[in-house]
Design a protein around this motif. Structure first.
Motif, PDB file in Angstrom:
ATOM      1  N   LYS A  23      23.876 -29.441  63.908  1.00  0.00           N
ATOM      2  CA  LYS A  23      23.028 -30.312  63.961  1.00  0.00           C
ATOM      3  C   LYS A  23      22.409 -31.470  63.544  1.00  0.00           C
ATOM      4  O   LYS A  23      22.132 -32.139  63.406  1.00  0.00           O
ATOM      5  CB  LYS A  23      22.058 -29.678  65.029  1.00  0.00           C
ATOM      6  CG  LYS A  23      22.034 -29.109  66.560  1.00  0.00           C
ATOM      7  CD  LYS A  23      21.005 -29.401  67.190  1.00  0.00           C
ATOM      8  CE  LYS A  23      21.198 -28.304  68.916  1.00  0.00           C
ATOM      9  NZ  LYS A  23      20.249 -28.533  69.994  1.00  0.00           N
ATOM     10  N   ASP A  76      13.718 -30.273  61.238  1.00  0.00           N
ATOM     11  CA  ASP A  76      13.177 -30.898  60.032  1.00  0.00           C
ATOM     12  C   ASP A  76      12.637 -30.199  59.271  1.00  0.00           C
ATOM     13  O   ASP A  76      11.180 -30.323  59.176  1.00  0.00           O
ATOM     14  CB  ASP A  76      12.801 -32.227  61.076  1.00  0.00           C
ATOM     15  CG  ASP A  76      12.845 -33.616  59.257  1.00  0.00           C
ATOM     16  OD1 ASP A  76      13.840 -32.973  58.304  1.00  0.00           O
ATOM     17  OD2 ASP A  76      12.349 -34.853  59.312  1.00  0.00           O
ATOM     18  N   THR A 129      22.486 -33.368  60.240  1.00  0.00           N
ATOM     19  CA  THR A 129      22.522 -35.444  59.915  1.00  0.00           C
ATOM     20  C   THR A 129      22.867 -35.004  58.484  1.00  0.00           C
ATOM     21  O   THR A 129      22.891 -35.880  58.204  1.00  0.00           O
ATOM     22  CB  THR A 129      22.246 -36.380  60.416  1.00  0.00           C
ATOM     23  OG1 THR A 129      20.875 -35.404  60.541  1.00  0.00           O
ATOM     24  CG2 THR A 129      22.140 -35.959  62.657  1.00  0.00           C
ATOM     25  N   GLU A 164      18.108 -30.457  61.823  1.00  0.00           N
ATOM     26  CA  GLU A 164      18.664 -31.677  61.716  1.00  0.00           C
ATOM     27  C   GLU A 164      19.362 -32.060  60.661  1.00  0.00           C
ATOM     28  O   GLU A 164      19.533 -33.149  59.390  1.00  0.00           O
ATOM     29  CB  GLU A 164      18.278 -32.741  62.882  1.00  0.00           C
ATOM     30  CG  GLU A 164      18.425 -31.950  64.154  1.00  0.00           C
ATOM     31  CD  GLU A 164      17.178 -33.434  64.801  1.00  0.00           C
ATOM     32  OE1 GLU A 164      16.504 -34.116  64.733  1.00  0.00           O
ATOM     33  OE2 GLU A 164      17.344 -33.028  66.337  1.00  0.00           O
ATOM     34  N   LYS A 165      17.737 -31.852  59.637  1.00  0.00           N
ATOM     35  CA  LYS A 165      17.553 -32.126  58.041  1.00  0.00           C
ATOM     36  C   LYS A 165      17.313 -30.602  57.374  1.00  0.00           C
ATOM     37  O   LYS A 165      16.100 -30.537  57.600  1.00  0.00           O
ATOM     38  CB  LYS A 165      17.026 -33.443  58.489  1.00  0.00           C
ATOM     39  CG  LYS A 165      16.101 -33.740  57.182  1.00  0.00           C
ATOM     40  CD  LYS A 165      15.574 -35.135  57.211  1.00  0.00           C
ATOM     41  CE  LYS A 165      15.517 -35.479  55.242  1.00  0.00           C
ATOM     42  NZ  LYS A 165      14.314 -36.963  55.011  1.00  0.00           N
TER      43      LYS A 165
END
Length: 669
Positions: A229, A183, A231, A207-208
């Motif tokens: 992965k 992240d 999002t 993921e971010k």
């Protein structure tokens, strides 16, 4: 089995949830300490790491639910995609001793070979990196050619790599190789003239990713398609150029994508239709062209779509309104054509629609009446025609109705009076006929704006306007209205800031003395009408007035000295083409903010007060066709004015030498 991988010095299975995963550096130092016990109870997710001395295809490494394969080629780390095979743990136990013997042997050989061939090997070109294509399980069937590849020239810096990046390692831009955080927020780093490295494709744990407001330039690398992965991806407010990579369609886990406020061009890739989990898509404020792809109909989770301020053309796809969760849609400020799809009635969760500044045509679909949650409908500045759909009166949650600047005709539906939550109603610049419905006065005690200017409306101004107690602006100008200004409007003293009734040639009556009660007024425009009588001295009470115009009317009497009380904000005073008489009050010299003063074509006499010469912001002074005499009192300073219409008045310092002109009724100076 793992021991079948040729060239492996050793292989380690790590439970992705264990503490070992947080200290990968110890692996390189204790490579010979792993035995069968390390594989006990590890039947969940494994991350298998192999130290290779030669290239090995990803397909030859097999694991149970393998989540990562890290290739350490001469110290470089590359993560492959998810594989789904099995590990025979019993075989691993029985063969562990073979690895220990092999490790000892390889270490001895490596020491000997390093001493002999070390210099040559150091200069030898690095082996090619095996392309790690995104897993077929997450790649849409119609995207067979989108898997990006990482070229050897795009590898991270070898010197900066630890053997395996720790999960909580700090992120150092632009050397993405140092970051293993899932992240990462690099927002507002303001990296001057930086680009997004292609090595970002190796950062597959992410993921971010937030790269907003970093002043980034260059293009969005296609390697971003490896970050399967992700999002959340935000790159807004940079200076990115090029096109939207079709590889973005591989990020099928994305729920948020924002690239707004860049200089992106090209079309919206049809491959983005694969982002079936997307909830918010922000592509606005770029230079994207082409059509909005129909594939967006697959965004069944979408709640927020914003395509505004691009160069998109073509029609609005009907599929857009089949997104049952959609609550916000903006396609404004593009070049969209065609009609508004009738399917708009299916988007029953939608709350805000912005379609203005396009070239949409056709009629307003009656199905729009089904949008009972709609709060904002702005379809101004198009080429919509036909009548206003009476079904709009069913939108009981709506607060903003913007239908102006179109080709709408017919009458204003009385059903609009049912919109008891409306705050702003804009029907201006159409060809509407008939009267202004009295029901408009029933709109809401929260209504602040009613604008019906520049139509073909007839009849009178409804007295019910006086019930719009929150109204800040009323505009009925440029119609064919008759009668007079209702005195009921003066009840709006607590709110009204702008009253514009000009250019209604048959509008008559006088200026009510009660106008002085409207102390919040900033603009009072009454001109181009048949207004008569005198200017009431109570106008001087409107100390917030910025614009006062009652030109081309039939006013009589003198100029009230009280107008000089409008000293703080008044910038325009236009009373030309009336039948005013008397002199110019010396109090006009107190209008310190005045930029435009027009008293031309009246019967004003006397001289121009010397106080006028103190108005330093005055740049337009229109005095021709009056009975004034004397001189213009600007000598001793150069007015800001580029032009003074002074007729027969002597202007001794109005000359080309000081950049001024003195024009006599349009004659040559």
């Amino acid at each position: 089995a793992i021991n079948e991988v040729p060239g492996a010095h050793h292989v380690r299975g790590i439970d992705s949830t264990s503490s070992e995963d947080k200290n990968h550096d110890s692996f390189a130092k204790n490579h010979d300490s792993f035995g069968p016990d390390h594989f006990k109870n590890k039947e969940k997710d494994f991350m298998v790491t192999a130290m290779l001395v030669e290239d090995v295809p990803v397909e030859r490494a097999t694991t149970q639910s393998l989540t990562h394969v890290d290739y350490l080629e001469r110290g470089d780390i590359y993560e492959a995609e998810t594989l789904h095979n099995t590990i025979d743990l019993e075989k691993l136990k029985t063969k562990t001793h073979r690895y220990r013997i092999l490790v000892v042997f390889v270490v001895i050989v490596a020491i000997v070979m390093g001493g002999i061939f070390g210099p040559q090997l150091a200069r030898k070109e690095e082996p090619a990196i095996p392309t790690a294509a995104p897993s077929a399980s997450i790649q849409p069937s119609y995207l067979p050619s989108l898997a990006p590849s990482i070229r050897s020239s795009e590898r991270p810096s070898l010197s900066s790599h630890p053997s395996i990046p720790p999960t909580e390692a700090p992120c150092i831009w632009p050397d993405l190789s140092t970051c293993g955080n899932p992240d990462v927020d690099l927002q507002e780093l303001f990296v001057e003239e930086g680009t997004i490295p292609t090595e970002i494709g190796t950062w597959t744990r992410l993921e971010k990713l937030i790269l907003s407001r970093n002043k980034l330039t260059g293009t969005i690398p296609t390697e971003i398609g490896f970050l399967t992965k992700l999002t959340y991806l935000s790159m807004f407010s940079n200076s990115l150029t090029g096109t939207l990579p079709s590889e973005l369609g591989l990020l099928t886990g994305l729920t948020h994508l924002s690239v707004r406020g860049n200089d992106l061009q090209g079309t919206v890739p049809t491959e983005l239709g694969a982002l079936t989990k997307i909830e918010e898509m922000r592509l606005y404020s770029n230079a994207l062209n082409g059509t909005i792809p129909t594939e967006i109909g697959r965004w069944t989770s979408a709640k927020y779509l914003n395509f505004r301020e691009n160069k998109l053309d073509g029609t609005i796809p009907s599929e857009m309104f089949l997104l049952t969760k959609l609550s916000y849609l903006s396609v404004r400020s593009n070049s969209l054509t065609g009609s508004i799809p009738t399917e708009i009635g299916e988007a029953t969760e939608i709350e805000l629609i912005y379609m203005f500044y396009n070239q949409l045509n056709g009629t307003i679909p009656t199905e729009i009446g089904r949008l009972t949650k709609l709060q904002v409908l702005n379809i101004q500045e198009n080429k919509l025609s036909g009548a206003i759909a009476t079904e709009i009166g069913l939108l009981n949650a709506i607060t903003y109705v913007g239908l102006g600047h179109n080709l709408l005709n017919g009458t204003i539906p009385t059903e609009l009076g049912l919109l008891t939550n409306v705050v702003r109603l804009l029907l201006d610049l159409n060809t509407l006929t008939g009267t202004v419905p009295t029901e408009i006065g029933l709109l809401s005690t929260e209504t602040v704006l009613v604008d019906v200017h520049t139509n073909k409306l007839t009849g009178t101004i409804p007295t019910e306007f006086g019930q719009l107690t929150a109204a800040t602006e009323l505009s009925v100008r440029d119609n064919q209205l008759v009668g007079s200004i209702p005195i009921e409007i003066t009840k709006l003293e607590a709110s009204l800031q702008e009253l514009d009734v000009r250019q209604n040639a048959l509008l008559a009556g006088t200026i009510h003395t009660e106008m002085g009660l409207l102390t919040k007024l900033e603009q009072l425009r009454l001109g181009h009408s048949m207004m008569s009588g005198t200017i009431p001295s109570e106008i001087g009470l409107l100390t917030g007035l910025i614009v006062f115009g009652c030109d081309e009317s039939s006013l009589t009497g003198t100029l009230p000295t009280e107008l000089g009380l409008l000293s703080s904000k008044l910038i325009l005073l236009d009373l030309h083409m009336n039948q005013l008489s008397g002199t110019i009050p010396t109090e006009f010299g107190q209008l310190e903010s005045l930029t435009d003063l027009s008293l031309r074509e009246n019967q004003i006499t006397g001289t121009v007060p010397t106080e006028i010469g103190t108005l330093e912001d005055l740049n337009k002074l229109w005095l021709f066709d009056t009975l004034l005499s004397g001189t213009i009192p600007f000598c001793g300073r150069i007015p800001a004015s580029p032009r003074i219409d002074c007729a027969e008045i002597v202007c001794p310092c109005c000359s080309d030498s000081v950049g001024q002109q003195c024009v006599e009724s349009g004659a040559t100076p």
